[in-house]
Design a protein around this motif. Structure first.
Motif, PDB file in Angstrom:
ATOM      1  N   VAL A 191      43.766  41.462  51.843  1.00  0.00           N
ATOM      2  CA  VAL A 191      42.553  41.451  52.663  1.00  0.00           C
ATOM      3  C   VAL A 191      42.571  42.713  53.512  1.00  0.00           C
ATOM      4  O   VAL A 191      43.535  42.957  54.260  1.00  0.00           O
ATOM      5  N   GLY A 192      41.530  43.527  53.387  1.00  0.00           N
ATOM      6  CA  GLY A 192      41.432  44.756  54.156  1.00  0.00           C
ATOM      7  C   GLY A 192      40.942  44.520  55.571  1.00  0.00           C
ATOM      8  O   GLY A 192      40.571  43.403  55.951  1.00  0.00           O
ATOM      9  N   ASP A 193      40.912  45.586  56.366  1.00  0.00           N
ATOM     10  CA  ASP A 193      40.446  45.470  57.750  1.00  0.00           C
ATOM     11  C   ASP A 193      38.987  45.045  57.831  1.00  0.00           C
ATOM     12  O   ASP A 193      38.548  44.494  58.845  1.00  0.00           O
ATOM     13  N   ASP A 194      38.218  45.326  56.748  1.00  0.00           N
ATOM     14  CA  ASP A 194      36.805  44.942  56.746  1.00  0.00           C
ATOM     15  C   ASP A 194      36.594  43.505  56.299  1.00  0.00           C
ATOM     16  O   ASP A 194      35.454  43.047  56.181  1.00  0.00           O
ATOM     17  N   GLY A 195      37.675  42.770  56.038  1.00  0.00           N
ATOM     18  CA  GLY A 195      37.557  41.374  55.634  1.00  0.00           C
ATOM     19  C   GLY A 195      37.360  41.163  54.144  1.00  0.00           C
ATOM     20  O   GLY A 195      37.267  40.024  53.690  1.00  0.00           O
ATOM     21  N   ARG A 196      37.336  42.257  53.376  1.00  0.00           N
ATOM     22  CA  ARG A 196      37.105  42.120  51.941  1.00  0.00           C
ATOM     23  C   ARG A 196      38.402  41.779  51.218  1.00  0.00           C
ATOM     24  O   ARG A 196      39.444  42.378  51.454  1.00  0.00           O
ATOM     25  N   VAL A 197      38.299  40.809  50.324  1.00  0.00           N
ATOM     26  CA  VAL A 197      39.446  40.394  49.522  1.00  0.00           C
ATOM     27  C   VAL A 197      39.525  41.264  48.275  1.00  0.00           C
ATOM     28  O   VAL A 197      38.501  41.617  47.681  1.00  0.00           O
ATOM     29  N   LYS A 198      40.745  41.628  47.880  1.00  0.00           N
ATOM     30  CA  LYS A 198      40.959  42.396  46.655  1.00  0.00           C
ATOM     31  C   LYS A 198      42.108  41.766  45.863  1.00  0.00           C
ATOM     32  O   LYS A 198      43.200  41.577  46.396  1.00  0.00           O
ATOM     33  N   LEU A 199      41.841  41.442  44.598  1.00  0.00           N
ATOM     34  CA  LEU A 199      42.882  40.951  43.712  1.00  0.00           C
ATOM     35  C   LEU A 199      43.562  42.123  43.026  1.00  0.00           C
ATOM     36  O   LEU A 199      42.885  43.009  42.493  1.00  0.00           O
ATOM     37  N   LEU A 200      44.891  42.106  43.033  1.00  0.00           N
ATOM     38  CA  LEU A 200      45.665  43.152  42.385  1.00  0.00           C
ATOM     39  C   LEU A 200      46.204  42.659  41.046  1.00  0.00           C
ATOM     40  O   LEU A 200      46.271  41.454  40.798  1.00  0.00           O
ATOM     41  N   ASP A 201      46.615  43.609  40.211  1.00  0.00           N
ATOM     42  CA  ASP A 201      47.322  43.319  38.957  1.00  0.00           C
ATOM     43  C   ASP A 201      46.545  42.366  38.061  1.00  0.00           C
ATOM     44  O   ASP A 201      47.124  41.509  37.412  1.00  0.00           O
ATOM     45  N   PHE A 202      45.226  42.496  38.007  1.00  0.00           N
ATOM     46  CA  PHE A 202      44.439  41.587  37.173  1.00  0.00           C
ATOM     47  C   PHE A 202      44.650  41.921  35.708  1.00  0.00           C
ATOM     48  O   PHE A 202      44.234  42.951  35.215  1.00  0.00           O
ATOM     49  N   GLY A 203      45.322  41.010  35.003  1.00  0.00           N
ATOM     50  CA  GLY A 203      45.560  41.206  33.580  1.00  0.00           C
ATOM     51  C   GLY A 203      46.668  42.174  33.269  1.00  0.00           C
ATOM     52  O   GLY A 203      46.928  42.450  32.097  1.00  0.00           O
ATOM     53  N   ILE A 204      47.378  42.719  34.277  1.00  0.00           N
ATOM     54  CA  ILE A 204      48.431  43.692  34.005  1.00  0.00           C
ATOM     55  C   ILE A 204      49.560  43.043  33.198  1.00  0.00           C
ATOM     56  O   ILE A 204      50.230  43.685  32.397  1.00  0.00           O
ATOM     57  N   ALA A 205      49.761  41.728  33.418  1.00  0.00           N
ATOM     58  CA  ALA A 205      50.787  41.032  32.637  1.00  0.00           C
ATOM     59  C   ALA A 205      50.505  41.160  31.149  1.00  0.00           C
ATOM     60  O   ALA A 205      51.409  41.233  30.329  1.00  0.00           O
ATOM     61  N   ARG A 206      49.217  41.218  30.785  1.00  0.00           N
ATOM     62  CA  ARG A 206      48.871  41.344  29.366  1.00  0.00           C
ATOM     63  C   ARG A 206      49.231  42.729  28.841  1.00  0.00           C
ATOM     64  O   ARG A 206      49.521  42.904  27.661  1.00  0.00           O
ATOM     65  N   LEU A 207      49.198  43.720  29.721  1.00  0.00           N
ATOM     66  CA  LEU A 207      49.584  45.059  29.290  1.00  0.00           C
ATOM     67  C   LEU A 207      51.096  45.168  29.109  1.00  0.00           C
ATOM     68  O   LEU A 207      51.584  45.807  28.188  1.00  0.00           O
ATOM     69  N   LEU A 208      51.836  44.539  30.011  1.00  0.00           N
ATOM     70  CA  LEU A 208      53.284  44.668  29.963  1.00  0.00           C
ATOM     71  C   LEU A 208      53.919  43.758  28.922  1.00  0.00           C
ATOM     72  O   LEU A 208      54.949  44.060  28.369  1.00  0.00           O
ATOM     73  N   HIS A 209      53.288  42.613  28.676  1.00  0.00           N
ATOM     74  CA  HIS A 209      53.899  41.642  27.783  1.00  0.00           C
ATOM     75  C   HIS A 209      52.843  40.885  27.012  1.00  0.00           C
ATOM     76  O   HIS A 209      51.709  40.759  27.428  1.00  0.00           O
TER      77      HIS A 209
END
Length: 638
Positions: A205-223
């Motif tokens: 969650v940033g200072d502006d209150g916006r939520v950001k999801l990280l690593d979306f689907g990265i597991a599919r790239l790695l494995h």
């Protein structure tokens, strides 16, 4: 395969698993022998599953041992600045792009550890994940390999884990932020992308209150799918068993995030049931999809019965009482209170009947859009024709069931409004307001809602005297607080803007509206619309930084707004793109508009004309094509 891990052990097992993956085989065995018994058994099972996984064909160049990364090192078009995180599978570095058209851009560069194999699907998966464009998803920009070192470049996100950022916030604020998470996951699922590693640490969650999801689907790239692509202890049971994953696995992860956001002492019976259903052991016992989970969160916020609980009569009645808690409070006798509650229960039944009729009306309306009809190629024209035909049904219903007829009249007026037919919307809204005022009186909430619904077509038709008279009439009847008062302040601003009011007066009116929305209706779509209006005003008066902050607030609210209005979302994105260089905002806005109102709606002329003018300076052909699609003038002759 590993058995599900008790919730109390999750944090310890997860941290230990990452530590174990960083060790060599000989070191790992000695390390395991030193672990407590309650950790050793699940760790051995997880590590065995990790080591025995059959991967897709490898890229031979990526099998070599990569050199240790260091500050200043160049990897692909990026220069490493500082290491910002690490786990068993990868290191994450803050980096700066030094080559190409985006030189100077800050990114998070994920560097899979030596031995982490990238499959031949890298290019295919990269294209899929790069296509995820959503305000609450940190984007994957690019991926590649250099000197045997694979790399993934992701959007740089400054913020704190959602549990830390929202600690101490009111429960309602936490649930509204969680809806942003759900909207992002829903967006990815619609594009056949699973996250497969949902946890508080992957949601900032940033200072502006916006939520950001990280690593979306990265597991599919790695494995490939299976036991390696998860965080131990937080993953769904079927994921720990290495089975093929469905959206149910992400629903389970979302349940874990919600549980982390709301500790057990703060959970109502309904909220506990929602978490339990999301985290049911068997996928078939969970919510069918993210939309179903989101629906129950909205019910919690509205004090309505949730689907996760059996619909006992007492529970439904309790929800009705909570929704009407202010009218029922006070020094009233038990008998009076009981009678009020029963009346509210009957009112709820009538509301349900109206809602059911409205849903059937809309379903029937769109099912009747016959592809063989002469206007099949013009769906807007077909919808207008069908709406005109349905008016006979409303007229027939009015004498026998005025409540249902009123709801259908409201829907029809709203649809005409979104079709850009302000005159027809005004006629229907005026009739509805007059009928309700005569039957229920001006002090009744439904009459007041109808009155506010009439204000907007009056303003759209530039009938300023009628707008002013209606707002003055409503001002005397509306309470000082609540959603309707927030809408009143916003409508008052729109009227004064058309009357030529000074910027200072307009800003004061908008801030009055924002104060009411924030206190009484934070998730209403008007909240985001008001932030946009303030941003547009600040931009017009030269306050660019303030305008950018305000439109960011609008975008933080719009994703979970009720109702969500795609065209409003698009206007906010276009406005932000007018303030900063944001081609991704422009692309997302056009995508939203093409899927909803199209590009020729009257309220889009100004923002699209601004976009066309910007494109004329860089890509005349693209600007001309957009102008043709929007029915607007193209680039001036040179």
């Amino acid at each position: 395969m590993p058995e599900p891990i008790p919730a109390a052990l999750w944090p310890r097992v997860s941290a230990a698993f990452d530590e174990a993956l960083a060790l060599g085989a000989a070191e790992r065995e000695a390390w395991l022998a030193a672990q407590p018994d309650e950790l050793a058994a699940p760790l051995r099972a997880l590590l065995q599953a990790h080591d025995s996984e059959a991967a897709l064909p490898d890229l031979p160049a990526l099998e070599a041992t990569a050199a240790l990364a260091s500050p200043g090192q160049h990897i692909g078009p990026y220069r490493l600045i500082e290491r910002i995180g690490e786990g068993g599978m990868a290191e994450v570095w803050g980096a700066e792009q030094v080559d190409g058209p985006m030189a100077g851009r800050r990114v998070a560069l994920k560097l899979p550890r030596p031995g982490q194999r990238l499959s031949e699907r890298l290019g295919e998966e990269r294209a899929l994940l790069i296509g995820l464009e959503h305000p609450h998803i940190a984007r994957l920009y690019d991926a590649g390999a250099e000197a045997a070192q694979p790399w993934l470049a992701l959007e740089w996100v400054a913020g704190r884990p959602i549990t830390d950022a929202l600690a101490g916030q009111p429960l309602r604020s936490r649930l509204i932020a969680f809806l942003q998470v759900l909207d992002a996951v829903r967006h990815a699922h619609a594009r056949l992308v699973l996250h497969a590693d949902l946890k508080p640490g992957n949601i900032l969650v940033g200072d502006d209150g916006r939520v950001k999801l990280l690593d979306f689907g990265i597991a599919r790239l790695l494995h490939t799918a299976g036991p390696r692509a998860f965080t131990p202890g937080l993953a769904a049971p079927e994921q720990q068993r290495g089975e093929t994953l469905t959206v149910a696995a992400d629903v389970y992860g979302l349940g874990g995030v919600l549980a982390a956001l709301v500790p057990p002492p703060e959970r109502s019976r309904a909220l506990a049931a929602v978490i339990a259903r999301a985290q049911a052991h068997e996928p078939a016992d969970r919510y069918a999809d993210v939309d179903a989970l989101a629906s129950d969160i909205h019910r919690l916020l509205d004090h309505r019965p949730v689907a996760a609980l059996p619909q006992a009569r007492g529970y439904r009645l309790a929800c009705v009482v909570r929704r009407q808690r202010w009218p029922l409070l006070g020094a009233t006798a038990l008998l009076v209170g009981t009678a009020a509650a029963l009346w509210q229960a009957d009112s709820a039944r009538r509301e349900a009947r109206r809602a059911e009729a409205a849903n059937a009306y809309l379903l029937d309306l769109f099912k009747t859009l016959d592809r063989r009809a002469p206007d099949a190629a013009q769906p807007e024209a077909a919808l207008r024709r069908l709406l005109a035909q349905r008016m006979a049904r409303i007229e027939a219903t009015l004498p026998t069931d005025p409540d249902t007829a009123d709801e259908l009249l409201r829907i029809t007026a709203t649809l005409h409004d979104y079709l850009g037919e302000a005159s027809r919307s005004r006629t229907l809204s005026e009739r509805r307001y007059a009928l309700l005022k005569q039957r229920l009186g001006l002090r009744h909430e439904r009459t007041q809602y109808a009155g506010m619904g009439l204000v907007w077509p009056l303003l759209a038709e530039q009938d300023l005297p009628a707008s002013a008279a209606l707002l003055a009439e409503l001002d005397k009847a509306l309470p000082a607080r609540g959603l309707l008062r927030a809408e009143w302040w916003l409508a008052r601003h729109d009227l004064r803007m058309r009357q030529g009011a000074a910027a200072a007066e307009r800003e004061a009116l908008l801030r009055q509206a924002l104060a009411r929305y924030a206190a009484d209706a934070p998730d209403d779509s008007g909240h985001a619309a008001t932030w946009l209006a303030l941003s547009e005003l600040q931009a017009a008066t030269g306050h660019r930084a303030e305008a950018l902050a305000a439109v960011n607030q609008a975008l933080a609210h719009v994703a979970h707004a009720r109702p969500y209005i795609a065209s409003d979302h698009a206007r906010q994105l276009l406005h932000r793109a007018s303030l900063v260089d944001a081609p991704q905002d422009e692309a997302r806005a056009l995508q939203l508009l093409r899927g909803s109102t199209g590009l020729r709606a009257a309220f889009l002329k100004q923002p699209l004309a601004t976009l066309i003018a910007r494109r004329c300076a860089s890509d005349v052909a693209a600007a001309q094509a957009l102008a043709t699609e929007a029915g607007l003038p193209g680039c001036p002759a040179r």
